[in-house]
Design an enzyme around this catalytic site. Sequence first.
Site, PDB file in Angstrom:
ATOM      1  N   GLU A 192      19.439 -22.360  -6.352  1.00  0.00           N
ATOM      2  CA  GLU A 192      20.335 -23.465  -6.025  1.00  0.00           C
ATOM      3  C   GLU A 192      20.646 -23.423  -4.533  1.00  0.00           C
ATOM      4  OE1 GLU A 192      20.700 -23.377 -10.372  1.00  0.00           O
ATOM      5  OE2 GLU A 192      20.880 -21.771  -8.904  1.00  0.00           O
ATOM      6  N   SER A 193      19.727 -23.949  -3.713  1.00  0.00           N
ATOM      7  CA  SER A 193      19.909 -24.158  -2.269  1.00  0.00           C
ATOM      8  C   SER A 193      19.524 -22.960  -1.398  1.00  0.00           C
ATOM      9  CB  SER A 193      21.309 -24.688  -1.965  1.00  0.00           C
ATOM     10  OG  SER A 193      21.503 -25.939  -2.607  1.00  0.00           O
ATOM     11  N   CYS A 199      24.239 -25.552  -4.894  1.00  0.00           N
ATOM     12  CA  CYS A 199      24.499 -26.795  -5.612  1.00  0.00           C
ATOM     13  C   CYS A 199      24.722 -26.498  -7.088  1.00  0.00           C
ATOM     14  CB  CYS A 199      23.335 -27.768  -5.402  1.00  0.00           C
ATOM     15  SG  CYS A 199      21.723 -27.072  -5.868  1.00  0.00           S
ATOM     16  N   PHE A 225      10.537 -27.056  -7.552  1.00  0.00           N
ATOM     17  CA  PHE A 225      11.006 -26.613  -8.861  1.00  0.00           C
ATOM     18  C   PHE A 225      10.286 -27.394  -9.959  1.00  0.00           C
ATOM     19  CE2 PHE A 225      14.267 -25.635  -5.779  1.00  0.00           C
ATOM     20  CZ  PHE A 225      14.620 -24.345  -6.110  1.00  0.00           C
ATOM     21  N   SER A 276      13.316 -27.590  -2.312  1.00  0.00           N
ATOM     22  CA  SER A 276      14.142 -26.955  -1.284  1.00  0.00           C
ATOM     23  C   SER A 276      13.269 -26.490  -0.136  1.00  0.00           C
ATOM     24  CB  SER A 276      14.909 -25.754  -1.849  1.00  0.00           C
ATOM     25  OG  SER A 276      15.953 -26.159  -2.698  1.00  0.00           O
ATOM     26  N   HIS A 296      17.399 -30.085   0.680  1.00  0.00           N
ATOM     27  CA  HIS A 296      17.426 -29.907  -0.771  1.00  0.00           C
ATOM     28  C   HIS A 296      17.404 -31.276  -1.435  1.00  0.00           C
ATOM     29  CE1 HIS A 296      18.207 -25.700  -0.065  1.00  0.00           C
ATOM     30  NE2 HIS A 296      19.120 -26.066   0.805  1.00  0.00           N
ATOM     31  N   GLU A 299      16.241 -37.096  -9.655  1.00  0.00           N
ATOM     32  CA  GLU A 299      16.353 -37.852 -10.892  1.00  0.00           C
ATOM     33  C   GLU A 299      17.071 -39.188 -10.710  1.00  0.00           C
ATOM     34  OE1 GLU A 299      16.760 -33.483 -12.324  1.00  0.00           O
ATOM     35  OE2 GLU A 299      17.120 -34.642 -10.503  1.00  0.00           O
TER      36      GLU A 299
END
Length: 352
Positions: free
Chosen positions: A68-69, A83, A241, A247, A260, A264
């Site tokens: 996450e980041s 995040c 990912f 990222s 980042h 969606e």
Amino acid sequence: MAVSGFEGFEKRLELHFFGDDPLNNLIDNEMGLRLLDFESLQEVLDAVQCTVVSAVGNQYFDAYVLSESSLFVYPTKIIIKTCGTTQLLKSIRPLVDYAHDLNLTLCACRYTRGSFIFPKSQPFPHTSFKEEVFYLEENLPINLCYRKASVMPSKLASHSWHVFTASDAQATTRQLVSGDVNATFTLEICMTELDRVIARKFFRRPDDGKNGDTAGKEMTELTGIGGINPNPNSIICDFAFDPCGYSMNGVDGDRYSTIHVTPEDGFSYASFECVGSVYDDHDEVAQILKRVVQVFKPATMSVSTTCTSHEVWTRVVHAIEPLGLKCRSCVMDEFPAAGSVVFQTFTATRRK
């Protein structure tokens, strides 16, 4: 993962340290916080609830892409940006303890974030800015006695900028001596409602047979992200990912940049952050801003500039508005040892 969707807006924590012994203080070629071993860093990240997926470093600092980041570790400075539903502020206590073992003392802290898309999905201590400030007040050392918290509003109801700073009595003097507070600036850009065609480029094909590093490099080239930094010799550490998301950390001498992306539909988001010097060519800063907008084509965008000089933020509007985004609001506030923070919001003049 948030219940309603993935939270793209990051929480960002920046901590500055100094050596306890003035006769044996850090000099440029000493490692300082970079001496922390990977197991110690992962213990900190375990508290935050994320992990390292890729890393790169040079003679100045180490840059880690996280699940996450990002994480950046300098000899006397650490920046963690996370995040999702991470608990970023829980990193403070272990970081202060590990730094103490290296004879380093925390002297300044800056915490920033935008407005969450899914605020009700955030865990303690991020359930509200009031709760975050209370947690910071309780967990920061008492020597950081100059503290300020502020919510910087905009004309967009869903976009506000949250800032907390804390410093000790000598933080400003140290930064003035080193030149940091006068010479550097930080740009934090948050973009939502990304162009759908562009957002699709951050999805991986099912069973593509690639690892995250290889797929990340392909996304960097496919989207034009590799051309944002004007220095062709900068190092890019990128990761894609599965099934979607991206990222990137850029390493350029002693400076970093980071991107980042959460692509969606319904909650698409991208961020770009970089540091620079007020002595840089200001046209270069404008070109970077233009390239960021051209890569993502957001319908809504905010730019936070932290600096003591007005030379940077005053150029933001001139760089962005010709690209079809109109400035809707601009607010400024002053923070001890951090300088001024200017928060500007933009929306597309023609929405698709």
